[in-house]
Design a protein around this motif. Structure first.
Motif, PDB file in Angstrom:
ATOM      1  N   ARG A 112      21.372  43.037 -40.578  1.00 36.51           N
ATOM      2  CA  ARG A 112      22.492  43.784 -40.000  1.00 36.51           C
ATOM      3  C   ARG A 112      22.219  44.177 -38.546  1.00 36.51           C
ATOM      4  N   GLN A 113      20.969  44.430 -38.216  1.00 39.28           N
ATOM      5  CA  GLN A 113      20.616  44.806 -36.850  1.00 39.28           C
ATOM      6  C   GLN A 113      20.413  43.600 -35.934  1.00 39.28           C
ATOM      7  N   GLY A 114      20.499  42.390 -36.495  1.00 41.09           N
ATOM      8  CA  GLY A 114      20.385  41.189 -35.681  1.00 41.09           C
ATOM      9  C   GLY A 114      18.982  40.675 -35.492  1.00 41.09           C
ATOM     10  N   TYR A 115      17.994  41.263 -36.186  1.00 42.51           N
ATOM     11  CA  TYR A 115      16.612  40.854 -35.999  1.00 42.51           C
ATOM     12  C   TYR A 115      16.352  39.411 -36.460  1.00 42.51           C
ATOM     13  N   LEU A 116      17.147  38.910 -37.405  1.00 41.09           N
ATOM     14  CA  LEU A 116      16.918  37.575 -37.934  1.00 41.09           C
ATOM     15  C   LEU A 116      17.947  36.576 -37.413  1.00 41.09           C
ATOM     16  N   ASP A 117      18.673  36.954 -36.351  1.00 39.87           N
ATOM     17  CA  ASP A 117      19.642  36.038 -35.753  1.00 39.87           C
ATOM     18  C   ASP A 117      18.902  34.803 -35.223  1.00 39.87           C
ATOM     19  N   GLY A 118      19.385  33.627 -35.578  1.00 39.31           N
ATOM     20  CA  GLY A 118      18.701  32.392 -35.221  1.00 39.31           C
ATOM     21  C   GLY A 118      17.933  31.813 -36.389  1.00 39.31           C
ATOM     22  N   LEU A 119      17.336  32.681 -37.195  1.00 36.15           N
ATOM     23  CA  LEU A 119      16.674  32.237 -38.426  1.00 36.15           C
ATOM     24  C   LEU A 119      17.700  32.097 -39.542  1.00 36.15           C
ATOM     25  N   LEU A 120      18.605  33.085 -39.623  1.00 35.89           N
ATOM     26  CA  LEU A 120      19.694  33.058 -40.587  1.00 35.89           C
ATOM     27  C   LEU A 120      21.013  33.165 -39.829  1.00 35.89           C
ATOM     28  N   ASP A 121      21.907  32.224 -40.035  1.00 42.65           N
ATOM     29  CA  ASP A 121      23.199  32.251 -39.356  1.00 42.65           C
ATOM     30  C   ASP A 121      24.137  33.224 -40.057  1.00 42.65           C
ATOM     31  N   ALA A 122      24.767  34.082 -39.276  1.00 41.27           N
ATOM     32  CA  ALA A 122      25.728  35.051 -39.811  1.00 41.27           C
ATOM     33  C   ALA A 122      27.146  34.597 -39.495  1.00 41.27           C
ATOM     34  N   GLN A 123      28.009  34.693 -40.496  1.00 35.76           N
ATOM     35  CA  GLN A 123      29.436  34.409 -40.301  1.00 35.76           C
ATOM     36  C   GLN A 123      30.198  35.713 -40.523  1.00 35.76           C
ATOM     37  N   PHE A 124      30.717  36.298 -39.451  1.00 32.43           N
ATOM     38  CA  PHE A 124      31.400  37.581 -39.535  1.00 32.43           C
ATOM     39  C   PHE A 124      32.827  37.408 -40.039  1.00 32.43           C
ATOM     40  N   PRO A 125      33.337  38.398 -40.788  1.00 35.41           N
ATOM     41  CA  PRO A 125      32.645  39.599 -41.233  1.00 35.41           C
ATOM     42  C   PRO A 125      31.650  39.300 -42.351  1.00 35.41           C
ATOM     43  N   VAL A 126      30.519  39.970 -42.288  1.00 38.39           N
ATOM     44  CA  VAL A 126      29.449  39.788 -43.265  1.00 38.39           C
ATOM     45  C   VAL A 126      29.592  40.816 -44.379  1.00 38.39           C
ATOM     46  N   VAL A 127      29.501  40.360 -45.614  1.00 43.18           N
ATOM     47  CA  VAL A 127      29.283  41.251 -46.755  1.00 43.18           C
ATOM     48  C   VAL A 127      27.784  41.229 -47.009  1.00 43.18           C
ATOM     49  N   PRO A 128      27.070  42.350 -46.844  1.00 42.35           N
ATOM     50  CA  PRO A 128      25.616  42.336 -47.000  1.00 42.35           C
ATOM     51  C   PRO A 128      25.206  42.313 -48.469  1.00 42.35           C
ATOM     52  N   GLY A 129      23.911  42.132 -48.681  1.00 44.67           N
ATOM     53  CA  GLY A 129      23.346  42.227 -50.013  1.00 44.67           C
ATOM     54  C   GLY A 129      23.052  40.884 -50.642  1.00 44.67           C
ATOM     55  N   TRP A 130      21.849  40.754 -51.223  1.00 41.12           N
ATOM     56  CA  TRP A 130      21.433  39.531 -51.910  1.00 41.12           C
ATOM     57  C   TRP A 130      21.135  39.767 -53.388  1.00 41.12           C
ATOM     58  N   ASP A 131      20.826  40.988 -53.768  1.00 39.46           N
ATOM     59  CA  ASP A 131      20.534  41.295 -55.176  1.00 39.46           C
ATOM     60  C   ASP A 131      21.814  41.644 -55.919  1.00 39.46           C
ATOM     61  N   VAL A 132      21.907  41.176 -57.174  1.00 36.38           N
ATOM     62  CA  VAL A 132      23.106  41.479 -57.958  1.00 36.38           C
ATOM     63  C   VAL A 132      22.758  41.562 -59.435  1.00 36.38           C
ATOM     64  N   ALA A 133      23.500  42.390 -60.134  1.00 34.82           N
ATOM     65  CA  ALA A 133      23.547  42.371 -61.604  1.00 34.82           C
ATOM     66  C   ALA A 133      25.002  42.579 -61.984  1.00 34.82           C
ATOM     67  N   GLY A 134      25.481  41.744 -62.918  1.00 29.20           N
ATOM     68  CA  GLY A 134      26.885  41.852 -63.280  1.00 29.20           C
ATOM     69  C   GLY A 134      27.255  40.918 -64.407  1.00 29.20           C
TER      70      GLY A 134
END
Length: 307
Positions: free
Chosen positions: A47-69
């Motif tokens: 979210r702060q842009g530290y991984l920009d270039g390593l991971l491409d962001a497509q805005f608007p971003v929904v954050p979060g990788w962990d899920v249970a459902g």
């Protein structure tokens, strides 16, 4: 559907509760109705842009990788899952866009597994990224019965799982943490040491012949300190510092989604070998506060967002 989004890099204030279209289900994708998600440090670093270039962001971003459902819709070729299945997973794809801080998420089947029966949705959501990181780094390091393992940041999300997994393999574990978390580490089966100045000397006092494996889950000078206390032929593994691999011949691990590894974690939870520590739980609308709590860096266990 309701979702947390951000349209520009920045601090936690860029997170907003918005309405988004329901996710698309692809041929090898299922749509999961999200019951809970969790915060990992990588979420706010992205979210702060530290991984920009390593991971491409497509805005608007929904954050979060962990899920249970619960699976609500299946794709054309998803025999692994049926509508109504309770699942959990590490839903990371190559583009940062449709994350798990939402009422629904499109999840490739390779990122999911059946939820442990012994865990609630909130507990299960706290597992995938950290549990997989611990398991994969331990396997990459070749931890085995009779070894002495040093775990840096042992009371954190990844570290607490690593302590338990290494102990289950028969290893002796020395874990770094603040004194406030020493009793917690003892309850997991680790011998606690206080981090900070003099750490190498304190570890040497417990392991005069050195440690066989050092696991760095915190960064800073952890790799350098590990090199000071490593036994001949020992291994350093880091999830934060490539120097473990490039300068010390060890390993640098970037966690991967894996159904098989999640199944192994599920078996450990349901057998009582692992337990998960949920530090705090927030509602979806309060996701910015959940991010701020993670950024504070003094949380034992995981921060969970209830959807």
């Amino acid at each position: 559907m309701r979702a947390i989004t951000y349209s520009t890099y920045g601090d936690a204030d860029v997170l907003e509760l918005t309405d988004r279209p329901d996710p698309h289900v692809g041929p090898d994708v299922v749509v999961v109705g999200v019951r809970a998600a969790s915060v990992n440090p990588v979420d706010w670093k992205v979210r702060q842009g530290y991984l920009d270039g390593l991971l491409d962001a497509q805005f608007p971003v929904v954050p979060g990788w962990d899920v249970a459902g619960v699976v609500e819709q299946v794709g054309l070729d998803t025999p692994e899952h049926q509508v109504g299945d309770e699942v959990y997973g590490y839903v990371r794809t190559d583009v940062v866009h449709g994350g798990t801080f939402a009422e629904k998420v499109a999840a490739p089947v390779r990122t999911l597994a059946r939820k442990p029966r012994s865990l609630s949705f909130e507990e299960a959501a706290a597992v995938p990224l950290t549990g997989l990181t611990a398991l994969q780094s331990i396997r990459r390091s070749g931890v085995r019965d009779g070894q002495t393992v040093l775990v840096h940041a042992a009371a954190g999300g990844v570290g607490s799982f690593a302590v338990q997994i290494a102990r289950a393999l028969g290893a002796r574990v020395i874990g770094t943490a603040s004194e406030a978390n020493h009793e917690f580490l003892r309850s997991l089966g680790a011998e606690p040491v206080t981090y900070g100045d003099g750490l190498a000397e304190r570890v040497r006092a417990l392991a005069p012949d050195g440690v066989d494996v050092a696991l760095d889950y915190v960064g800073g000078d952890a790799v350098a300190v590990s090199a000071e206390v490593l036994a001949d032929g020992g291994t350093i593994t880091s999830i934060t510092d490539p120097a473990a691999r490039d300068e010390h011949g060890g390993h640098y691990v970037w966690v991967r989604p894996s159904t098989a590894d999640l199944d192994d974690l599920t078996a450990m939870f349901d057998a009582g070998t692992l337990r998960v520590e949920v530090a705090r739980t927030y509602d979806l609308a309060d996701a910015a506060d959940a991010h701020r709590a993670s950024e504070d860096g003094h949380v034992r266990g995981k921060i969970v967002v209830r959807v």
